[in-house]
Design a protein around this motif. Structure first.
Motif, short mmCIF file in Angstrom:
data_model
loop_
_atom_site.label_atom_id
_atom_site.label_comp_id
_atom_site.label_asym_id
_atom_site.label_seq_id
_atom_site.Cartn_x
_atom_site.Cartn_y
_atom_site.Cartn_z
N ALA A 56 8.80 9.00 18.59
CA ALA A 56 9.34 9.14 17.77
C ALA A 56 10.32 9.93 17.39
CB ALA A 56 9.41 7.20 16.85
N LYS A 57 11.22 9.94 16.94
CA LYS A 57 12.13 10.71 16.51
C LYS A 57 12.99 10.09 15.13
CE LYS A 57 13.21 14.34 19.44
NZ LYS A 57 13.77 15.18 20.63
N MET A 58 12.97 10.84 13.97
CA MET A 58 13.79 9.73 13.13
C MET A 58 15.21 11.02 12.45
SD MET A 58 12.41 9.35 8.30
CE MET A 58 11.00 8.89 9.41
N ALA A 59 16.79 10.05 12.59
CA ALA A 59 17.12 11.07 11.98
C ALA A 59 18.25 10.34 10.21
CB ALA A 59 18.64 10.77 12.93
N ILE A 60 17.90 11.52 9.84
CA ILE A 60 18.84 11.47 8.57
C ILE A 60 19.86 11.18 8.17
CG2 ILE A 60 18.54 12.09 6.17
CD1 ILE A 60 15.76 10.91 7.17
N TYR A 61 19.90 10.92 8.25
CA TYR A 61 22.29 10.85 7.75
C TYR A 61 23.19 9.81 6.63
CZ TYR A 61 22.86 6.15 9.02
OH TYR A 61 22.91 4.55 8.96
N ARG A 62 24.77 9.74 6.24
CA ARG A 62 24.93 10.03 5.65
C ARG A 62 26.04 8.84 5.73
NH1 ARG A 62 25.27 15.14 1.88
NH2 ARG A 62 22.98 15.18 0.31
N GLU A 63 26.19 7.61 5.88
CA GLU A 63 27.55 6.77 6.06
C GLU A 63 27.58 6.59 7.70
OE1 GLU A 63 28.80 5.65 3.51
OE2 GLU A 63 27.57 6.92 2.06
N GLY A 64 27.94 7.30 8.25
CA GLY A 64 27.47 6.75 9.55
C GLY A 64 27.13 8.17 10.83
N THR A 65 26.85 7.99 12.24
CA THR A 65 25.74 8.57 12.97
C THR A 65 26.19 8.29 14.56
OG1 THR A 65 24.35 10.53 13.49
CG2 THR A 65 23.23 8.66 12.64
N GLU A 66 26.83 9.20 15.12
CA GLU A 66 26.12 8.91 16.74
C GLU A 66 24.33 8.32 17.35
OE1 GLU A 66 28.10 8.31 18.93
OE2 GLU A 66 30.11 8.32 18.50
N THR A 67 24.40 7.43 17.89
CA THR A 67 23.20 6.98 18.39
C THR A 67 23.22 7.80 19.41
OG1 THR A 67 23.40 4.84 19.29
CG2 THR A 67 23.00 5.46 16.54
N GLY A 68 22.50 7.52 20.62
CA GLY A 68 21.95 7.96 21.89
C GLY A 68 21.43 6.61 22.77
N GLY A 69 22.92 5.29 22.20
CA GLY A 69 22.31 4.30 23.48
C GLY A 69 22.57 2.88 22.50
N CYS A 70 23.17 3.56 21.51
CA CYS A 70 23.40 2.41 20.02
C CYS A 70 24.54 1.93 19.44
CB CYS A 70 21.69 2.01 19.18
SG CYS A 70 20.40 1.50 20.55
N GLY A 71 25.08 2.18 19.97
CA GLY A 71 26.95 3.29 19.92
C GLY A 71 26.96 4.08 18.20
N PHE A 72 27.84 3.61 17.17
CA PHE A 72 27.68 4.70 16.16
C PHE A 72 27.62 3.14 14.88
CE2 PHE A 72 30.38 5.56 12.63
CZ PHE A 72 30.17 7.17 12.32
N GLY A 73 26.12 4.73 14.64
CA GLY A 73 25.55 3.46 13.43
C GLY A 73 25.77 4.14 11.77
N GLN A 74 26.02 3.23 10.84
CA GLN A 74 26.63 3.35 9.59
C GLN A 74 25.69 2.22 8.79
OE1 GLN A 74 30.54 1.73 9.37
NE2 GLN A 74 30.41 1.60 11.56
N LYS A 75 26.09 2.62 7.77
CA LYS A 75 25.11 2.78 6.20
C LYS A 75 24.97 1.39 6.42
CE LYS A 75 24.98 3.53 1.31
NZ LYS A 75 25.53 4.52 0.36
N ALA A 76 26.07 0.49 6.03
CA ALA A 76 26.23 -0.58 6.42
C ALA A 76 24.53 -2.01 6.92
CB ALA A 76 27.04 -1.75 6.68
N PHE A 77 24.34 -0.82 8.07
CA PHE A 77 22.93 -1.20 9.19
C PHE A 77 21.91 -1.22 8.37
CE2 PHE A 77 26.01 -0.16 12.22
CZ PHE A 77 27.30 -1.33 12.84
N GLY A 78 21.76 -0.26 7.49
CA GLY A 78 20.49 -0.43 6.84
C GLY A 78 19.43 0.70 8.12
N PRO A 79 18.14 0.72 7.71
CA PRO A 79 17.42 1.51 8.91
C PRO A 79 17.49 0.61 9.63
CG PRO A 79 16.20 1.67 6.87
CD PRO A 79 17.84 0.52 6.36
N PHE A 80 17.37 1.57 10.83
CA PHE A 80 17.57 1.40 12.45
C PHE A 80 16.59 1.96 13.38
CE2 PHE A 80 21.35 2.94 12.45
CZ PHE A 80 22.15 3.01 13.70
N TYR A 81 16.15 1.01 14.67
CA TYR A 81 15.82 1.74 15.69
C TYR A 81 16.91 1.85 16.10
CZ TYR A 81 12.26 3.23 19.53
OH TYR A 81 11.90 3.63 20.58
#
Length: 287
Positions: A103-128
């Protein structure tokens, strides 16, 4: 917890230099609950993303990475912990005649695109995200663990990472596909029980990693670390977070398990180290 100088995974992508924006409009109690669920860590992020309304398209720009000594240390720490999970699960899969998909890990700030789970945001907390087999982590969550949830100590973040890897294991075993398929066939109340079982099994797998970490990797744990892990698991229980946020808890809305349940399943994984002992879906107490 001894980790300095340990093997680094090399499967960590630093996206802190990428700035993204997305409008998130959430109204009333429903919006509060969505954000609370996000902070509970883990699970299929689509459970949260599906509830988000009126989102604008994200815009992403690449820029220079501005870091701090604290962030640099957290990135190294996360990289070493991720490597430890690779060493442990790689050995366990090998002993069962299988190959462990990294598995990989992406370190980001505030928000980032994901590969199949929409736009990830800080408010979601860590997620897979199962779509790209990647853990998404905003480093500011480490402060949330300590300041908001009261989960102190280095091992608290290690537990979070190991929990998300637990979801990766579920994805590899086909568990997430099955539970996601159940969602369309059940009421929200019924599916919440399945979600709790899924999250508690990820806690169990985090405990399994802790059981073998000292033996099979460069991360060396102590009894105090395990206690920190149990406190961290308890700190992000549904009941604790709901009571902290709203002054009361609603068991029917639980999606991750109570503080007692989360600590119990982490401890069970640690004490047994037996993958066959973590079938939360057949546990009578969770039915």
């Amino acid at each position: 917890m001894k980790w300095q100088g340990g093997r680094r995974s090399g499967n960590v992508e630093d996206r802190r230099g990428m700035s993204g924006g997305q409008k998130l409009t959430l109204g009333g109690i429903g919006g509060v609950i969505v954000l609370i669920i996000g902070f509970l860590m883990g699970g299929d992020p689509s459970e949260i993303l599906n509830q988000v309304q009126n989102q604008a398209s994200p815009a992403t720009q690449q820029g220079p990475v501005e870091s701090t000594p604290e962030e640099d240390r957290l990135i190294e720490f996360s990289d070493v912990v991720l490597a430890s999970t690779e060493d442990v699960w790689g050995r366990l899969f090998q002993e069962n005649g299988k190959s462990y998909p990294i598995a990989k890990m992406a370190i980001y700030r505030e928000g980032t695109e994901t590969g199949g789970c929409g736009f990830g945001q800080k408010a979601f907390g860590p997620f897979y995200c199962p779509g790209d087999q990647t853990i998404y982590l905003d480093l500011s969550f480490n402060r949330e663990l300590s300041n908001r949830f009261g989960a102190k100590g280095e091992f608290a973040l290690a537990y979070v990472i190991a929990h998300e890897i637990g979801h990766h294991i579920q994805n590899v075993f086909g568990v997430l596909n099955k539970t996601n398929a159940m969602r369309a066939q059940m009421s929200e109340r019924e599916y919440n029980k399945i979600s709790v079982m899924t999250e508690l099994q990820a806690d169990f797998y985090a405990g399994v990693w802790a059981h073998y970490a000292t033996q099979l990797s460069d991360v060396k744990l102590t009894a105090d670390d395990i206690m920190e892990g149990m406190r961290a698991a308890a700190a992000v229980g549904d009941d604790h977070i709901q009571e902290q946020s709203t002054g009361r808890s609603n068991p029917e809305s639980f999606t991750h398990g109570t503080s007692e349940q989360r600590a119990y399943w982490f401890k069970k994984g640690y004490e047994s180290g037996d993958l066959n002992a973590g079938n939360t879906f057949n546990d009578p107490s969770l039915q």
